[in-house]
Motif scaffolding. Structure first.
Motif, short mmCIF file in Angstrom:
data_model
loop_
_atom_site.label_atom_id
_atom_site.label_comp_id
_atom_site.label_asym_id
_atom_site.label_seq_id
_atom_site.Cartn_x
_atom_site.Cartn_y
_atom_site.Cartn_z
N ILE A 95 -17.31 24.01 15.93
CA ILE A 95 -16.81 24.88 16.99
C ILE A 95 -15.30 24.64 17.10
CG2 ILE A 95 -17.00 25.59 19.40
CD1 ILE A 95 -19.60 25.92 17.82
N PRO A 96 -14.48 25.61 16.73
CA PRO A 96 -13.02 25.39 16.77
C PRO A 96 -12.55 24.89 18.14
CG PRO A 96 -13.52 27.45 15.66
CD PRO A 96 -14.82 26.96 16.24
N GLY A 97 -11.83 23.78 18.12
CA GLY A 97 -11.27 23.24 19.35
C GLY A 97 -12.17 22.32 20.14
N LEU A 98 -13.45 22.22 19.75
CA LEU A 98 -14.38 21.38 20.50
C LEU A 98 -14.16 19.91 20.15
CD1 LEU A 98 -16.77 21.15 22.45
CD2 LEU A 98 -18.30 21.37 20.48
N ARG A 99 -13.56 19.17 21.07
CA ARG A 99 -13.33 17.74 20.90
C ARG A 99 -13.73 17.07 22.21
NH1 ARG A 99 -12.64 19.70 16.70
NH2 ARG A 99 -10.99 19.43 15.15
N VAL A 100 -14.97 16.68 22.31
CA VAL A 100 -15.44 16.05 23.54
C VAL A 100 -16.10 14.72 23.21
CG1 VAL A 100 -15.70 18.14 24.91
CG2 VAL A 100 -17.56 17.42 23.42
N HIS A 101 -16.00 13.79 24.13
CA HIS A 101 -16.63 12.49 23.93
C HIS A 101 -16.95 11.88 25.29
CE1 HIS A 101 -12.57 11.10 24.89
NE2 HIS A 101 -13.13 9.96 25.22
N ARG A 102 -17.85 10.90 25.26
CA ARG A 102 -18.17 10.12 26.45
C ARG A 102 -17.65 8.70 26.25
NH1 ARG A 102 -24.53 10.38 27.27
NH2 ARG A 102 -24.45 9.14 25.37
N SER A 103 -17.43 8.02 27.35
CA SER A 103 -17.11 6.60 27.31
C SER A 103 -18.34 5.85 27.81
CB SER A 103 -15.90 6.28 28.19
OG SER A 103 -14.74 6.89 27.68
N LEU A 104 -18.80 4.89 27.03
CA LEU A 104 -19.94 4.07 27.40
C LEU A 104 -19.45 2.65 27.66
CD1 LEU A 104 -22.42 5.16 24.56
CD2 LEU A 104 -21.95 6.32 26.73
N GLY A 105 -19.96 2.03 28.70
CA GLY A 105 -19.46 0.69 28.96
C GLY A 105 -20.15 -0.01 30.11
N ILE A 106 -19.45 -0.98 30.67
CA ILE A 106 -19.99 -1.92 31.65
C ILE A 106 -19.60 -1.48 33.06
CG2 ILE A 106 -20.06 -4.34 32.35
CD1 ILE A 106 -18.84 -4.88 29.45
N VAL A 107 -20.55 -1.55 33.97
CA VAL A 107 -20.30 -1.25 35.38
C VAL A 107 -20.71 -2.47 36.20
CG1 VAL A 107 -20.75 0.33 37.30
CG2 VAL A 107 -20.87 1.18 34.94
N THR A 108 -19.76 -3.01 36.97
CA THR A 108 -20.05 -4.14 37.84
C THR A 108 -19.51 -3.86 39.24
OG1 THR A 108 -17.98 -5.24 37.17
CG2 THR A 108 -19.99 -5.84 35.97
N HIS A 109 -20.04 -4.58 40.22
CA HIS A 109 -19.57 -4.43 41.59
C HIS A 109 -18.30 -5.25 41.78
CE1 HIS A 109 -19.50 -4.08 45.92
NE2 HIS A 109 -20.55 -3.28 45.88
N LYS A 110 -17.30 -4.65 42.41
CA LYS A 110 -16.02 -5.34 42.59
C LYS A 110 -16.15 -6.61 43.43
CE LYS A 110 -12.86 -1.41 42.09
NZ LYS A 110 -11.87 -0.54 42.78
N ASN A 111 -17.12 -6.63 44.34
CA ASN A 111 -17.24 -7.76 45.26
C ASN A 111 -18.33 -8.75 44.85
OD1 ASN A 111 -15.22 -6.65 46.90
ND2 ASN A 111 -16.70 -5.41 48.03
N LYS A 112 -18.88 -8.57 43.66
CA LYS A 112 -19.96 -9.46 43.20
C LYS A 112 -19.43 -10.44 42.16
CE LYS A 112 -24.61 -9.38 41.13
NZ LYS A 112 -25.33 -10.02 42.25
#
Length: 211
Positions: free
Chosen positions: A176-193
């Motif tokens: 698909i011309p121009g289609l450049r999409v991606h996801r970011s996968l990673g770590i999620v933590t609580h700021k106060n934990k």
């Protein structure tokens, strides 16, 4: 104290929320190495949508999540990108557009799509690109189980946009011309934990996965 200094003392429970996709395609070798390196840790994995994994972290129900990262940062969490996850447009081998070397986005949306549920992080990423082209997608199936989307796409029920890592001989990648999409996968933590030694060791292994 560095995690490497306390490996012999790392024990207890570690609760991790993650998506089915990440559990299948990103974590197996890391989990294998973690259990080998830290046999005294009781690892509890919960599988769910990335949005639900965020909620589990915010509510303190898990130590951390490994999920698709939202483009809108929640004020209670800290995120760390680990993997770039390119998305590609695919269809089944007998789909009407399967033999096209290139298909315009305008032509593509004339056909029904199979996509993650509306409002999910991945769906927002996909829809935003098409909206920027002034186009609206019509869906005939929505589910957050990407393996189900892959199977239903492969049998010809519609086209989809899936992680490139999922593409195999049952699917045809559509340019698909121009289609450049991606996801970011990673770590999620609580700021106060404060992370336990078990959680810190797991995070370190995610950042420096085994070869």
């Amino acid at each position: 104290m560095a995690v490497t200094d306390v490996q012999g003392l790392v024990s207890g429970e570690l609760s991790v929320a993650t998506s089915h996709h990440i559990g299948l395609h990103r974590l197996p070798e890391i989990l294998k190495e973690y259990k080998r390196s830290y046999p005294n840790v009781e690892l509890n994995l919960s599988f769910m949508a990335s949005e639900a994994a965020y909620d589990m972290v915010v509510e303190g129900k898990v130590d951390l999540a490994v999920a698709t990262l939202s483009q809108h940062q929640h004020r209670a969490v800290r995120t760390t990108n680990v993997w770039n996850d390119p998305l590609v447009c695919v269809c089944g081998l007998e789909h009407p557009i399967a033999d096209l070397a290139v298909c315009s986005a305008k032509n593509l949306v004339k056909h029904p799509a199979l996509l993650p549920e509306k409002g999910t992080i991945t769906r927002v990423i996909i829809e935003r690109w098409f909206e920027e082209q002034g186009l609206t997608i019509t869906t005939t199936m929505e589910t957050n189980y990407l393996e189900t989307l892959k199977t239903m796409t492969s049998v010809g029920l519609g086209w989809s946009v899936l992680p490139e890592v999922m593409v195999d001989t049952s699917l045809r990648t559509i340019g698909i011309p121009g289609l450049r999409v991606h996801r970011s996968l990673g770590i999620v933590t609580h700021k106060n934990k404060t992370m336990s030694p078990a959680a810190s060791a797991f995070i370190q292994m995610l950042k420096t996965p085994p070869p």
